[in-house]
Design an enzyme around this catalytic site. Structure first.
Site, PDB file in Angstrom:
ATOM      1  N   GLY A 146       1.835   2.351  10.732  1.00 39.83           N
ATOM      2  CA  GLY A 146       2.808   3.431  10.629  1.00 39.83           C
ATOM      3  C   GLY A 146       3.440   3.817  11.948  1.00 39.83           C
ATOM      4  N   SER A 192       2.672  -2.070  10.298  1.00 42.91           N
ATOM      5  CA  SER A 192       4.111  -2.157  10.575  1.00 42.91           C
ATOM      6  C   SER A 192       4.687  -3.541  10.282  1.00 42.91           C
ATOM      7  CB  SER A 192       4.418  -1.723  12.006  1.00 42.91           C
ATOM      8  OG  SER A 192       4.018  -0.376  12.216  1.00 42.91           O
ATOM      9  N   GLU A 232      -7.176   4.933   7.317  1.00 37.72           N
ATOM     10  CA  GLU A 232      -6.893   6.343   7.014  1.00 37.72           C
ATOM     11  C   GLU A 232      -8.055   6.972   6.249  1.00 37.72           C
ATOM     12  OE1 GLU A 232      -3.063   5.681   5.216  1.00 37.72           O
ATOM     13  OE2 GLU A 232      -2.262   5.146   7.184  1.00 37.72           O
ATOM     14  N   HIS A 259      -9.776   1.472   4.168  1.00 36.65           N
ATOM     15  CA  HIS A 259      -8.543   1.613   4.956  1.00 36.65           C
ATOM     16  C   HIS A 259      -8.804   2.578   6.120  1.00 36.65           C
ATOM     17  CE1 HIS A 259      -4.490   2.745   6.119  1.00 36.65           C
ATOM     18  NE2 HIS A 259      -4.099   1.621   5.553  1.00 36.65           N
ATOM     19  N   GLU A 289      -6.186  -4.762  10.089  1.00 34.07           N
ATOM     20  CA  GLU A 289      -5.171  -3.754  10.384  1.00 34.07           C
ATOM     21  C   GLU A 289      -5.523  -3.024  11.676  1.00 34.07           C
ATOM     22  OE1 GLU A 289      -2.848  -2.599   6.609  1.00 34.07           O
ATOM     23  OE2 GLU A 289      -4.539  -1.242   6.791  1.00 34.07           O
ATOM     24  N   GLY A 344       2.576  -1.120   4.261  1.00 33.55           N
ATOM     25  CA  GLY A 344       2.677   0.305   3.955  1.00 33.55           C
ATOM     26  C   GLY A 344       4.128   0.711   3.771  1.00 33.55           C
ATOM     27  N   GLY A 345       4.720   1.267   4.813  1.00 33.88           N
ATOM     28  CA  GLY A 345       6.081   1.806   4.758  1.00 33.88           C
ATOM     29  C   GLY A 345       7.091   0.888   4.068  1.00 33.88           C
ATOM     30  N   ASN A 359       0.875  -1.165   0.000  1.00 33.68           N
ATOM     31  CA  ASN A 359       0.000   0.000   0.000  1.00 33.68           C
ATOM     32  C   ASN A 359       0.915   1.218   0.000  1.00 33.68           C
ATOM     33  OD1 ASN A 359      -1.785   2.055   0.451  1.00 33.68           O
ATOM     34  ND2 ASN A 359      -2.370   1.417   2.522  1.00 33.68           N
ATOM     35  N   TRP A 360       1.100   1.787  -1.186  1.00 36.68           N
ATOM     36  CA  TRP A 360       2.044   2.900  -1.303  1.00 36.68           C
ATOM     37  C   TRP A 360       1.518   4.183  -0.670  1.00 36.68           C
ATOM     38  CZ3 TRP A 360       4.322   2.813  -7.006  1.00 36.68           C
ATOM     39  CH2 TRP A 360       5.011   1.605  -7.200  1.00 36.68           C
ATOM     40  N   LYS A 361       0.218   4.231  -0.398  1.00 34.65           N
ATOM     41  CA  LYS A 361      -0.404   5.452   0.141  1.00 34.65           C
ATOM     42  C   LYS A 361      -0.097   6.633  -0.785  1.00 34.65           C
ATOM     43  CE  LYS A 361      -0.293   3.323   4.632  1.00 34.65           C
ATOM     44  NZ  LYS A 361      -0.315   3.443   6.080  1.00 34.65           N
TER      45      LYS A 361
HETATM   46  P1  PGA Z   1       2.347   0.337   7.628  1.00 36.94           P
HETATM   47  O1  PGA Z   1       0.933   0.554   6.881  1.00 36.94           O
HETATM   48  O2  PGA Z   1       2.896  -0.963   7.102  1.00 36.94           O
HETATM   49  O3  PGA Z   1       3.180   1.531   7.227  1.00 36.94           O
HETATM   50  O4  PGA Z   1       2.064   0.284   9.082  1.00 36.94           O
HETATM   51  C1  PGA Z   1       0.074  -0.521   6.636  1.00 36.94           C
HETATM   52  C2  PGA Z   1      -1.183  -0.012   6.021  1.00 36.94           C
HETATM   53  O5  PGA Z   1      -1.651   1.071   6.415  1.00 36.94           O
HETATM   54  O6  PGA Z   1      -1.764  -0.655   5.132  1.00 36.94           O
END
Ligand code: PGA
Length: 250
Positions: free
Chosen positions: A172, A212, A96, A94, A166, A233-234, A9-11
Site C-alpha cells: 500500500g 504494490s 495487516e 497477512h 509480501e 491489493g489496491g 485482496n480486496w481488504k
Molecule cells: P497492495 O496490497 O497491492 O495494495 O500493496 C497487497 C496486499 O496487502 O496483499
C-alpha cells in the site's frame, strides 16, 4: 511447470452490490486468463461474488478464518463456514492481521492446518518490515515464518498451498521490491520449503509476490523465475487494472 496464480485482496472494501458489479466487469476481461484467478473478498460479499462468478474462471477467496471448528469465538468464521459459502482460498497471516489483530506465527500455523484439513487452499503471507530488511534479517525471518506456518503439514499438503511473499514496507505504499529483490527472497522461501519438505515439494509449491503490484510492474515481476503469481491489493479494486495484472504476459 507451476501455473501462475493472481489473487486480488480486496481488504475492507466493497459492499455486496459493489462486489457483484466488480466481478461482473471482471468476468469478460479475464475469461481467457492463462493463470488461476482468485478474488479474496470481505465475508459479507461471499454470496454475491459466488453467484456473480458462477460458471466463470474466477475463484472465491476469504481474507482470514479461525482455526477452531465452532464455538464461543464471537465475530469469527470457521473453515467449514467458508467452504459452505463457496470459498476455495483463504489468505492467512497477512501483515495487516499480524500488525492490527495480533496474529502470530503460531496462530497462522493453526489456521493453515485447519484450512488444509477443511479442503481450503491457504495463501500464507510472510514478509519483513523495513527495519528488519535494513538490519539484514530478511532471509532468516521469512525462512522462520515459512517453517512455523507449515509445521505439521505433509509434503503432499504443502505443495498444494500458496505462499505470498509480501514485504511489509511495500504494501500500500507504492514502493515495490525490485524484480531481483522479490525473486531473491522468494528463492529463500523456496529453499526453506526444500529444507523442511524436500526438493520436489519446493519445486511444486507456488509462491506469489505482493506489495504494490500493478499493471506497470506485474510483467517484470512475473518474468522472474521464482515468482509464481501476485497478491494484489489496491490494483485489484478496479476491474481493468486487475485484468491487466492477470494478463501480465502481454
Ligand atoms: P497492495 O496490497 O497491492 O495494495 O500493496 C497487497 C496486499 O496487502 O496483499
Amino acid at each position: 511447470m507451476r501455473k501462475p496464480i493472481i489473487a486480488g485482496n480486496w481488504k475492507m472494501n466493497k459492499t455486496p452490490c459493489e462486489a457483484k458489479e466488480l466481478v461482473e466487469s471482471l468476468k469478460p476481461l479475464v475469461c481467457d486468463a492463462q493463470c488461476d484467478v482468485v478474488v479474496c473478498v470481505p465475508a459479507v460479499n461471499f454470496a454475491a461474488v459466488a453467484e456473480a462468478a458462477q460458471g466463470s474462471n474466477i475463484r472465491l477467496g476469504a481474507q482470514n478464518m479461525h482455526w477452531k471448528e465452532s464455538g464461543a469465538y464471537t465475530g469469527e468464521l470457521s473453515a467449514a463456514m467458508l467452504r459452505a459459502s463457496g470459498v476455495e482460498y483463504v489468505i492467512l497471516g497477512h501483515s495487516e492481521r499480524r500488525q492490527y489483530f495480533a496474529e502470530t506465527d503460531e496462530t497462522v500455523n493453526l489456521k493453515t492446518l485447519a484450512a488444509v484439513a477443511a479442503g481450503l487452499t491457504p495463501i500464507v503471507c510472510v514478509g519483513e518490515t523495513r527495519a528488519q530488511r535494513e538490519a539484514g534479517y530478511t532471509d532468516a525471518l521469512v525462512a522462520y515464518q515459512t517453517r512455523i506456518a507449515l509445521t505439521g503439514l505433509t509434503g503432499e499438503q504443502v505443495e498444494k498451498i500458496v505462499i505470498a511473499y509480501e514485504p511489509v514496507w511495500a504494501i500500500g505504499t507504492g514502493l515495490t521490491a525490485t524484480d531481483e529483490q522479490a525473486n531473491e527472497t522468494i528463492g529463500v522461501i523456496r529453499r526453506a520449503v526444500a529444507d523442511a519438505f524436500g526438493e520436489t515439494v519446493a519445486a511444486n509449491i507456488r509462491i506469489q509476490y505482493g506489495g504494490s503490484m500493478n499493471p506497470k510492474n506485474a510483467h517484470g515481476l512475473m518474468m522472474q523465475p521464482e515468482i509464481d503469481g501476485g497478491l494484489i491489493g489496491g490494483a485489484s479494486l478496479k476491474a481493468a487494472d486487475f485484468a491487466q495484472v492477470v494478463h501480465f504476459e502481454r
